[in-house]
Design a protein around this motif. Structure first.
Motif, mmCIF file in Angstrom:
data_model
loop_
_atom_site.group_PDB
_atom_site.id
_atom_site.type_symbol
_atom_site.label_atom_id
_atom_site.label_comp_id
_atom_site.label_asym_id
_atom_site.label_seq_id
_atom_site.Cartn_x
_atom_site.Cartn_y
_atom_site.Cartn_z
ATOM 1 N N LYS A 336 -9.244 6.441 -3.387
ATOM 2 C CA LYS A 336 -9.841 7.433 -2.556
ATOM 3 C C LYS A 336 -9.874 7.198 -1.084
ATOM 4 O O LYS A 336 -10.806 7.446 -0.419
ATOM 5 C CB LYS A 336 -11.155 7.932 -3.261
ATOM 6 C CG LYS A 336 -10.853 8.654 -4.433
ATOM 7 C CD LYS A 336 -12.254 9.220 -5.057
ATOM 8 C CE LYS A 336 -12.174 9.844 -6.412
ATOM 9 N NZ LYS A 336 -13.218 10.373 -6.874
ATOM 10 N N ASP A 337 -8.888 6.307 -0.585
ATOM 11 C CA ASP A 337 -9.259 5.731 0.758
ATOM 12 C C ASP A 337 -7.830 6.544 1.415
ATOM 13 O O ASP A 337 -6.960 6.207 1.747
ATOM 14 C CB ASP A 337 -8.843 4.184 0.594
ATOM 15 C CG ASP A 337 -8.785 3.570 2.200
ATOM 16 O OD1 ASP A 337 -8.729 4.335 3.245
ATOM 17 O OD2 ASP A 337 -9.047 2.310 2.227
ATOM 18 N N MET A 338 -8.303 7.782 2.088
ATOM 19 C CA MET A 338 -7.544 8.722 2.724
ATOM 20 C C MET A 338 -6.554 7.968 4.036
ATOM 21 O O MET A 338 -5.654 8.400 4.153
ATOM 22 C CB MET A 338 -8.002 9.805 2.936
ATOM 23 C CG MET A 338 -8.420 10.598 1.714
ATOM 24 S SD MET A 338 -6.800 10.957 0.571
ATOM 25 C CE MET A 338 -7.356 9.850 -0.809
ATOM 26 N N GLU A 339 -7.403 7.276 4.768
ATOM 27 C CA GLU A 339 -6.817 6.707 5.607
ATOM 28 C C GLU A 339 -5.881 5.637 5.454
ATOM 29 O O GLU A 339 -4.594 5.723 6.007
ATOM 30 C CB GLU A 339 -7.862 5.780 6.671
ATOM 31 C CG GLU A 339 -7.509 5.353 7.914
ATOM 32 C CD GLU A 339 -8.563 4.684 8.826
ATOM 33 O OE1 GLU A 339 -8.086 3.864 9.761
ATOM 34 O OE2 GLU A 339 -9.679 4.825 8.270
ATOM 35 N N ALA A 340 -6.039 4.735 4.454
ATOM 36 C CA ALA A 340 -4.977 3.783 3.789
ATOM 37 C C ALA A 340 -3.655 4.643 3.356
ATOM 38 O O ALA A 340 -2.442 4.247 3.508
ATOM 39 C CB ALA A 340 -5.444 2.862 2.944
ATOM 40 N N ALA A 341 -4.100 5.818 2.848
ATOM 41 C CA ALA A 341 -3.030 6.661 2.042
ATOM 42 C C ALA A 341 -2.200 7.122 3.286
ATOM 43 O O ALA A 341 -0.961 7.205 3.081
ATOM 44 C CB ALA A 341 -3.693 7.559 1.322
ATOM 45 N N THR A 342 -2.545 7.669 4.185
ATOM 46 C CA THR A 342 -1.902 8.338 5.274
ATOM 47 C C THR A 342 -1.056 7.197 5.996
ATOM 48 O O THR A 342 0.074 7.367 6.316
ATOM 49 C CB THR A 342 -2.972 8.884 6.324
ATOM 50 O OG1 THR A 342 -3.738 9.814 5.805
ATOM 51 C CG2 THR A 342 -2.132 9.393 7.538
ATOM 52 N N THR A 343 -1.586 5.874 6.225
ATOM 53 C CA THR A 343 -0.688 4.747 6.600
ATOM 54 C C THR A 343 0.302 4.567 5.827
ATOM 55 O O THR A 343 1.553 4.386 6.145
ATOM 56 C CB THR A 343 -1.631 3.599 6.919
ATOM 57 O OG1 THR A 343 -2.641 3.896 8.021
ATOM 58 C CG2 THR A 343 -0.954 2.460 7.522
ATOM 59 N N ALA A 344 0.019 4.380 4.482
ATOM 60 C CA ALA A 344 1.248 4.254 3.626
ATOM 61 C C ALA A 344 2.276 4.979 3.334
ATOM 62 O O ALA A 344 3.384 4.745 3.464
ATOM 63 C CB ALA A 344 0.576 3.889 2.012
ATOM 64 N N LYS A 345 1.783 6.184 3.365
ATOM 65 C CA LYS A 345 2.765 7.488 3.433
ATOM 66 C C LYS A 345 3.781 7.473 4.538
ATOM 67 O O LYS A 345 4.894 7.605 4.480
ATOM 68 C CB LYS A 345 2.100 8.701 3.188
ATOM 69 C CG LYS A 345 3.027 10.007 3.033
ATOM 70 C CD LYS A 345 2.087 11.089 2.679
ATOM 71 C CE LYS A 345 2.952 12.274 2.611
ATOM 72 N NZ LYS A 345 3.482 13.084 3.741
ATOM 73 N N SER A 346 3.066 7.569 5.617
ATOM 74 C CA SER A 346 3.807 7.362 7.073
ATOM 75 C C SER A 346 4.905 6.156 6.992
ATOM 76 O O SER A 346 6.026 6.213 7.797
ATOM 77 C CB SER A 346 2.786 7.223 8.303
ATOM 78 O OG SER A 346 2.065 8.413 8.189
ATOM 79 N N ALA A 347 4.420 4.944 6.652
ATOM 80 C CA ALA A 347 5.385 3.645 6.807
ATOM 81 C C ALA A 347 6.539 3.928 5.932
ATOM 82 O O ALA A 347 7.857 3.829 6.497
ATOM 83 C CB ALA A 347 4.509 2.458 6.043
ATOM 84 N N VAL A 348 6.472 4.710 4.773
ATOM 85 C CA VAL A 348 7.767 4.956 3.750
ATOM 86 C C VAL A 348 8.277 5.962 4.637
ATOM 87 O O VAL A 348 9.610 5.708 4.811
ATOM 88 C CB VAL A 348 7.266 5.499 2.590
ATOM 89 C CG1 VAL A 348 8.503 6.059 1.620
ATOM 90 C CG2 VAL A 348 6.581 4.271 1.541
ATOM 91 N N GLU A 349 7.887 6.946 5.158
ATOM 92 C CA GLU A 349 8.648 7.921 5.680
ATOM 93 C C GLU A 349 9.308 7.616 6.941
ATOM 94 O O GLU A 349 10.454 8.058 7.213
ATOM 95 C CB GLU A 349 7.746 9.172 5.902
ATOM 96 C CG GLU A 349 7.310 10.160 4.597
ATOM 97 C CD GLU A 349 6.312 11.030 4.817
ATOM 98 O OE1 GLU A 349 6.162 11.723 3.893
ATOM 99 O OE2 GLU A 349 5.653 11.048 5.706
#
Length: 409
Positions: A336-349
């Protein structure tokens, strides 16, 4: 179930409605089931509000990046395996002497795949070009099933998939071409593409071809957010003249029920049966000739009996395999760490965009690894031998999923 969006909060609802009062016909009905709805906090609602303010009615959402809190923690390529969760419904279908009975068994397989879904209104990850997911099923009788799915196109998005269980004489393959649109107070996803089922023990049947219903996330501006399947899909077997037009019914504001289905089965022009019920609960078949009824699938009673799949450990996967590719995003969502999730998703994309730019600059085109397009259909780059033992060996080697005596079941 294949989710697509999530809800806006009361913060946004108040901001877009004159006098801060939503119209009665704009809100989702109030008698929804808890697992089918989402209510976001103010921060999440504000993010959705900002996103929706940039959209236009009828706009194609294929290039829109959604916030991470609306994501189900798995790729669409893995999501498709939900339809392989109850193989007992279709195994042995080739032994049925009546073509109508074989047709019904194929319907059972298809209908049993919809009840599996995350709580609330969520969407799986959009696969990136070249991403793939593979797994193996180890059945109690010692037989096996093999599954591979690959993102063969990015714009437009196309996911190709292939499942085979040689010993059980089943092949299921096809492609999905989702197209999402913003409709004002809802988001729709038109699920273009088809499932093609082949009973290897009955080659004279040819293919059983099944299309998909559409999906709607309703109430994104006003009221509670709810996810529904809607519109009509078709199952057909041209060799025997069998067709089922199956309607997934969306609930009206003042009547009806959620998750209802209704369909007519025809043999050429003659009606031979009806399908009714709720895909989230119990679905039945009624014979026109005898008026007898039978349960096609009881999601309440049997929905938990999901056949497990074996997936290679992430440290043994290739970089573009779904679970390894999205592992940081998945962990962040679980935490439930949405900041880390956004960073991870952006890195892949972002990495995917750079890869596409490099490919285009070189004048090259992406070539799918596991599938090839033939006459508008995506098919696996392999032909299975008729001998089940040899077929299992070949498929296992092709996908690097060869079973061992210690394979988990």
């Amino acid at each position: 179930m294949m989710g697509l969006f999530s809800s806006a909060s009361s913060h946004f609802r108040g901001a877009v409605v004159p006098n801060n009062k939503p119209r009665d016909d704009d809100g989702a009905p109030t008698d929804t089931e808890p697992d089918d709805t989402s209510i976001l906090d103010d921060n999440e609602g504000s993010i959705i509000a900002s996103l929706i303010s940039q959209l236009r009615v009828g706009m194609d959402l294929s290039r829109v990046t959604f916030p991470t809190f609306v994501l189900e923690p798995r790729s669409m390529l893995e999501r498709i395996t939900d339809f392989m969760s109850h193989p007992d419904l279709i195994f042995g279908a080739e032994n049925m002497t009546d073509p109508e009975e074989r047709f019904i068994r194929v319907l059972q397989y298809y209908l049993a795949g919809w009840h599996i879904k995350p709580k609330g209104v969520k969407k799986p990850y959009n696969p990136i070009l070249g991403e793939f997911f593979r797994c193996r099923y180890d059945y109690p009788d010692g037989s096996h099933g093999f599954y591979i799915a690959e993102q063969v196109s990015h714009h437009p998005p196309v996911s190709a998939f292939y499942y085979v269980s040689p010993a059980n004489h089943i092949v299921i393959m096809g492609e999905l071409r989702p197209k999402s649109k913003f409709l004002g107070n809802s988001v729709s996803t038109n699920m273009e593409g088809e499932n093609r089922v082949i009973l290897l023990g009955k080659p004279e049947d040819g293919e059983y071809v099944i299309t998909m219903p559409n999906m709607y996330a309703r109430g994104i501006l006003f009221g509670k957010m709810v996810l529904e399947l809607g519109d009509t899909c078709t199952a057909r077997n041209d060799k025997h003249g069998l067709v089922c037009d199956l309607e997934f019914k969306t609930k009206g504001f003042f009547s009806g029920t959620y998750n209802a289905i209704a369909g007519k089965i025809r043999h050429n022009t003659t009606e031979i049966g009806e399908v009714s019920g709720r895909w989230s609960h119990v679905m039945e078949h009624k014979s026109t000739k005898t008026a007898s009824k039978r349960v096609l699938f009881d999601a309440v009673k049997d929905g938990q009996n999901i056949t497990p799949k074996w997936v290679p450990p992430e440290d043994e996967q290739e970089p573009n395999e779904s679970r390894r590719l999205w592992s940081k995003l998945t962990q962040a969502i679980v935490d439930k760490d949405m900041e880390a999730a956004t960073t991870a998703k952006s890195a892949v994309e972002d990495a995917q965009r750079e890869q596409r730019k490099t490919l285009e600059a070189a004048g090259d085109k992406h070539v799918p690894r596991f599938f090839v397009c033939k006459n508008g259909r995506w098919e696996p780059k392999i032909e299975c031998p008729s001998d089940p033992v040899e077929a299992e060996r070949l498929i296992g080697e092709w996908l690097t999923l060869t079973p061992s005596p210690a394979s988990p079941c």
